[in-house]
Write a protein that holds these residues in place. Structure first.
Motif, PDB file in Angstrom:
ATOM      1  N   LYS A  51       0.855  -1.182   0.000  1.00 40.76           N
ATOM      2  CA  LYS A  51       0.000   0.000   0.000  1.00 40.76           C
ATOM      3  C   LYS A  51       0.891   1.232   0.000  1.00 40.76           C
ATOM      4  CE  LYS A  51      -3.528   2.540   2.558  1.00 40.76           C
ATOM      5  NZ  LYS A  51      -4.315   2.658   3.814  1.00 40.76           N
ATOM      6  N   ASN A  52       0.641   2.109  -0.922  1.00 41.02           N
ATOM      7  CA  ASN A  52       1.444   3.319  -1.023  1.00 41.02           C
ATOM      8  C   ASN A  52       1.068   4.320   0.060  1.00 41.02           C
ATOM      9  OD1 ASN A  52       3.272   5.174  -2.009  1.00 41.02           O
ATOM     10  ND2 ASN A  52       1.865   6.010  -3.525  1.00 41.02           N
ATOM     11  N   TYR A  53       2.059   5.086   0.475  1.00 44.16           N
ATOM     12  CA  TYR A  53       1.804   6.215   1.366  1.00 44.16           C
ATOM     13  C   TYR A  53       2.660   7.382   0.902  1.00 44.16           C
ATOM     14  CZ  TYR A  53       0.936   8.947   5.582  1.00 44.16           C
ATOM     15  OH  TYR A  53       0.557   9.949   6.453  1.00 44.16           O
ATOM     16  N   THR A  55       4.387   7.947  -1.750  1.00 45.55           N
ATOM     17  CA  THR A  55       5.615   7.735  -2.516  1.00 45.55           C
ATOM     18  C   THR A  55       5.315   7.959  -3.995  1.00 45.55           C
ATOM     19  OG1 THR A  55       6.510   6.163  -0.925  1.00 45.55           O
ATOM     20  CG2 THR A  55       7.383   6.062  -3.163  1.00 45.55           C
ATOM     21  N   LEU A  58       9.112   4.471  -7.514  1.00 47.41           N
ATOM     22  CA  LEU A  58       9.677   3.291  -6.856  1.00 47.41           C
ATOM     23  C   LEU A  58      10.692   2.612  -7.765  1.00 47.41           C
ATOM     24  CD1 LEU A  58       9.742   1.077  -4.640  1.00 47.41           C
ATOM     25  CD2 LEU A  58       7.842  -0.014  -5.839  1.00 47.41           C
ATOM     26  N   LEU A  86       4.077   5.855  -9.037  1.00 47.46           N
ATOM     27  CA  LEU A  86       2.982   5.484  -8.143  1.00 47.46           C
ATOM     28  C   LEU A  86       1.963   6.614  -7.991  1.00 47.46           C
ATOM     29  CD1 LEU A  86       4.977   3.677  -5.290  1.00 47.46           C
ATOM     30  CD2 LEU A  86       4.071   2.725  -7.420  1.00 47.46           C
ATOM     31  N   SER A  96      -1.815   8.281  -3.933  1.00 47.68           N
ATOM     32  CA  SER A  96      -0.957   8.398  -2.754  1.00 47.68           C
ATOM     33  C   SER A  96      -1.188   7.288  -1.736  1.00 47.68           C
ATOM     34  CB  SER A  96      -1.170   9.756  -2.085  1.00 47.68           C
ATOM     35  OG  SER A  96      -2.529   9.899  -1.676  1.00 47.68           O
ATOM     36  N   GLN A  97      -2.396   6.722  -1.707  1.00 46.37           N
ATOM     37  CA  GLN A  97      -2.686   5.648  -0.759  1.00 46.37           C
ATOM     38  C   GLN A  97      -3.333   4.455  -1.447  1.00 46.37           C
ATOM     39  OE1 GLN A  97      -4.173   6.843   3.177  1.00 46.37           O
ATOM     40  NE2 GLN A  97      -4.000   8.984   2.572  1.00 46.37           N
ATOM     41  N   TYR A  99      -3.354   0.664  -3.433  1.00 46.30           N
ATOM     42  CA  TYR A  99      -2.679  -0.630  -3.348  1.00 46.30           C
ATOM     43  C   TYR A  99      -2.073  -0.962  -4.716  1.00 46.30           C
ATOM     44  CZ  TYR A  99      -4.576  -1.714   1.276  1.00 46.30           C
ATOM     45  OH  TYR A  99      -4.856  -1.711   2.616  1.00 46.30           O
ATOM     46  N   LEU A 121      12.487   4.517  -2.516  1.00 46.64           N
ATOM     47  CA  LEU A 121      11.319   5.382  -2.630  1.00 46.64           C
ATOM     48  C   LEU A 121      11.757   6.831  -2.870  1.00 46.64           C
ATOM     49  CD1 LEU A 121       9.537   4.069   0.606  1.00 46.64           C
ATOM     50  CD2 LEU A 121       9.818   2.888  -1.578  1.00 46.64           C
ATOM     51  N   GLN A 123      10.251  10.908  -3.484  1.00 49.65           N
ATOM     52  CA  GLN A 123       9.176  11.884  -3.473  1.00 49.65           C
ATOM     53  C   GLN A 123       9.793  13.282  -3.644  1.00 49.65           C
ATOM     54  OE1 GLN A 123       6.525  13.628  -4.138  1.00 49.65           O
ATOM     55  NE2 GLN A 123       5.254  12.078  -3.105  1.00 49.65           N
ATOM     56  N   LEU A 133       6.131   2.951   2.192  1.00 47.57           N
ATOM     57  CA  LEU A 133       5.280   1.878   1.688  1.00 47.57           C
ATOM     58  C   LEU A 133       4.820   1.057   2.872  1.00 47.57           C
ATOM     59  CD1 LEU A 133       7.201   0.605  -1.491  1.00 47.57           C
ATOM     60  CD2 LEU A 133       5.396   2.325  -1.361  1.00 47.57           C
TER      61      LEU A 133
END
Length: 215
Positions: A51-53, A55, A58, A86, A96-97, A99, A121, A123, A133
């Motif tokens: 699950k992205n947060y 990022t 990648l 991503l 941003s969030q 899967y 990662l 940003q 992640l």
């Protein structure tokens, strides 16, 4: 697929930042998450999910065991995925969030015999304070899962083939009718039975000569 999830060690993200980390107040734009696999077994990666947060990009690098000179096994780092996007726009929250699932078909080479994996990662946007992640899972590729029958399972011989029990059996309707008739006769006998004890051949306390002649 859940059964093929690999038990691995996922380390905390490490920031990569130029300059002095203590005096430089700028936000790091790169984090690295290292994932290690059991050394006593061969790990062939089927896919990676997470699950992205926040990022944006990648990159994945793998440390593989490869054959070197004199057939000696050496460890070599290779980039299997480069700058996968991503977030369509690093400054907005799109993706941003979400899967994500990365299969081995999306990688630059076969991810076999892997010892260590590094998730890099990036940003570039200063909008987001933190990014990482979450819920990282690595699934293993079973090379024998598509084999219908292994060499240790010989084919059945003629004598070992299952018997065909449908030949020579009576008609089920006839059997059901006969059982029903037997049940009716049994009920009639039970209803007409007397509670008095009857001897085998005695009549009024003595034997009947005619009955004894049939013994």
């Amino acid at each position: 697929m859940a059964d093929n999830c690999i038990a691995c060690l996922i380390k905390s993200p490490v920031a990569l930042q130029s300059g002095d980390l203590k005096t430089d107040s700028s936000k790091p734009g790169v984090f690295v998450i290292e994932v290690t696999f059991p050394k006593e077994r061969i790990t062939n990666i089927e896919k990676i999910t997470f699950k992205n947060y926040y990022t944006a990009f990648l990159t994945i690098r793998l440390q593989q065991r490869v054959s070197g000179e004199s057939d000696k096994t050496v460890l070599k780092w290779k980039t299997c995925l480069r700058n996968m996007c991503l977030m369509s726009n690093p400054h907005t929250e799109n993706g941003s969030q979400d899967y994500f699932s990365i299969s081995k078909q999306q990688m630059l080479f076969e991810p076999n015999d892997v010892m260590t994996m590094r998730l890099i990662l990036r940003q570039p946007s200063p909008v987001w304070v933190n990014f990482t992640l979450e819920d990282i899972k690595v699934y293993e590729y079973n090379i024998n899962k598509n084999q219908e029958q292994g060499p240790w399972l010989p084919k059945l011989t003629l004598s070992e083939q299952p018997l065909n029990l449908s030949d020579g059996l009576p008609d089920p309707d006839v059997v059901a009718s006969s059982v029903q008739q037997m049940w009716v006769l049994t009920e009639m006998v039970q209803n007409n039975s007397t509670s008095a004890r009857v001897g085998r051949f005695d009549v009024d306390g003595s034997y009947d000569v005619n009955m004894l002649s049939y013994i």
